[in-house]
Design an enzyme around this catalytic site. Structure first.
Site, PDB file in Angstrom:
ATOM      1  N   HIS A 133     -48.868  35.812  27.509  1.00  5.75           N
ATOM      2  CA  HIS A 133     -47.874  36.659  26.861  1.00  5.75           C
ATOM      3  C   HIS A 133     -48.503  37.763  26.019  1.00  5.75           C
ATOM      4  O   HIS A 133     -47.871  38.815  25.833  1.00  5.75           O
ATOM      5  CB  HIS A 133     -46.942  35.811  25.997  1.00  5.75           C
ATOM      6  CG  HIS A 133     -45.886  35.108  26.769  1.00  5.75           C
ATOM      7  ND1 HIS A 133     -46.108  33.903  27.416  1.00  5.75           N
ATOM      8  CD2 HIS A 133     -44.589  35.425  27.031  1.00  5.75           C
ATOM      9  CE1 HIS A 133     -44.993  33.522  28.020  1.00  5.75           C
ATOM     10  NE2 HIS A 133     -44.070  34.418  27.810  1.00  5.75           N
ATOM     11  N   GLY A 134     -49.680  37.556  25.532  1.00  9.36           N
ATOM     12  CA  GLY A 134     -50.288  38.618  24.742  1.00  9.36           C
ATOM     13  C   GLY A 134     -51.621  38.236  24.144  1.00  9.36           C
ATOM     14  O   GLY A 134     -51.915  37.050  23.954  1.00  9.36           O
TER      15      GLY A 134
END
Length: 487
Positions: A324-325
């Protein structure tokens, strides 16, 4: 070009008309040209990355097929091609995160070194199409699908415009055959697609964008807020994120469906999940199934000892967080969900032999406890997902119950801090109630099909009502990005 932009409102009808007017054998050209035009609208430089990924995976799959008799050769090609794809993703998304953390560790060891960072724009949707190419390569290696010979068709598979930005992460075994199949226009399918898009726009424009005002107000200036304001903003964010992402997915699925193509369902009423495991069977289904099939099961899944099984779960969810990041917030968020699932495994009601699972009445009563509890646990984890830093996340946890001993003041302070009136609450709660009814009904039946089968004087007032809600509740002239575009 955003789904919720005027340019997309012009783009999609043009693609639709051209696609159905020309012969089947040339339709892939329309899809490829429109997909690359759509992707290039975010920056022509991004085309080079997605094209490079496409060429590498296409060539690697053909090489694996040509030397299948030699087992070592295909495996070498698979490892090399997957490594290149992961390296591309690492270079654009994680390089700066890695060098900054490496520099921090070395400085703690009294080794003075400054982090070397790159000023690179993250290509839109890179996490989605890189994972898609990896699944394709692994499936070809396993012999589950054949290597696609037609480069144009394969390029469409990677770049198909409805899903290239935020998924779903499509498997080759589902999408590639559809790109080869002779499609004929079907009114019912196109009608369903348009209605699904309308519902997606309702979730995005009315709910997600409407709630974002309050969420951003609080989370972008956390030191100014405390108490119930932090809890309410977190609750609003849970709804916002779901409506933003699932709204995008509905628009994507609807856009593909009017072209005769069926994409993977990515959400199934996730906030009605009765456990964290159940939640991940309903939320971002294409990612959770990808992680299960290409990370969790290859690690051994649940076919190992308890400690190893717990480690497999945790590794899978840490990778989910990292996907996700490039931030410790996301990694911790993934770790929290991993811990949830590990702990859940110790509770007897999750067992198939449990009386709670075998007895319908006991199961129904249990759901009254587990569904709200699961939602609260998910909301707790969303704090780390939404907060900009770890410090901000812990600020929320530290201050969310400040003043709760005086409940009336606790709630009044929230209203004053966030500028909420009774009318504001009704304005936001009515669409949330409609979402709740839709999701609850969808557990038993396809709501769109159910409404479509009703008589004219029943279904058309419903359609008009939804359109009026979109027109009245959405921000006029505002085209906001979708949250998952950053991933």
């Amino acid at each position: 070009m955003l789904f919720n932009s005027f340019s997309y409102a012009l783009f999609l009808p043009i693609v639709f008309i051209l696609y159905w007017l020309i012969p089947q054998k040339f339709r892939w050209i329309i899809l490829l040209m429109s997909s690359y035009y759509f992707y290039a609208s975010w920056g022509p430089q991004y085309i080079a990355v997605i094209l490079l990924t496409t060429i590498i995976s296409y060539t690697a799959a053909l090489l694996m097929k040509s030397r299948r008799k030699n087992r070592l050769y295909p495996k070498t090609i698979l490892i090399l091609s997957v490594t290149i794809c992961v390296t591309i993703l690492f270079f654009f998304k994680y390089f700066n995160f890695f060098t900054e953390n490496l520099s921090f560790v070395l400085q703690k060891l009294s080794i003075p070194i400054q982090p070397f960072t790159l000023k690179l724009a993250l290509p839109i949707g890179i996490s989605f199409y890189i994972f898609q190419t990896i699944s394709y390569l692994v499936d070809v290696y396993r012999g589950e699908i054949r290597a696609e010979k037609d480069f144009g068709i394969y390029a469409v598979y990677i770049s198909f415009f409805p899903k290239v930005m935020q998924g779903p992460i499509e498997r080759g075994k589902k999408l590639l055959p559809q790109l080869h199949t002779c499609q004929s226009f079907q009114y019912n399918q196109a009608s369903y697609g348009l209605k699904l898009m309308a519902w997606g726009y309702f979730k995005k424009l009315v709910l997600a964008d409407g709630l974002s005002v309050y969420v951003n107000q609080v989370y972008n200036n956390l030191p100014s807020y405390q108490g119930f304001s932090l809890i309410l903003a977190t609750f609003f964010f849970a709804i916002q994120l779901y409506c933003d992402f699932s709204g995008y997915t509905d628009i994507a699925l609807g856009s593909a469906k009017i072209l005769g193509i069926n994409l993977t369902q990515n959400f199934r009423a996730p906030y009605f999940a009765s456990s964290i495991k159940d939640f991940w069977g309903r939320w971002h289904i294409s990612l959770s199934s990808w992680l299960r099939d290409y990370i969790y099961i290859p690690l051994g899944g649940n076919r190992v000892g308890k400690i190893r099984h717990a480690a497999n779960i945790m590794i899978t969810f840490l990778i989910s967080g990292l996907w996700h990041g490039a931030s410790w917030n996301y990694i911790l968020w993934g770790g929290i969900h991993g811990a949830y699932q590990i702990i859940e495994g110790f509770f007897p009601w999750n067992s198939k032999t449990s009386p709670f699972q075998r007895n319908k009445h006991l199961h129904f009563l249990l759901c009254f406890i587990t569904i709200p509890l699961t939602f609260l646990l998910v909301c707790f984890a969303w704090i780390f997902f939404r907060a900009a830093t770890m410090q901000e996340a812990f600020y929320v946890l530290k201050n969310m119950f400040t003043g709760i001993t005086h409940i009336s003041v606790y709630l009044q302070d929230c209203a004053l801090q966030m500028g909420l009136t009774f009318n504001h609450l009704i304005f936001n709660c009515l669409p949330i109630l409609l979402l709740f009814i839709y999701d609850l009904t969808s557990l038993k039946t396809d709501v769109i099909t159910f409404i479509s089968r009703k008589r004219f004087f029943i279904r058309w007032p419903i359609y008009i009502f939804i359109l009026l809600l979109i027109l009245l509740f959405s921000e006029k002239g505002v085209s906001t990005e979708f949250i998952y575009m950053q991933f």
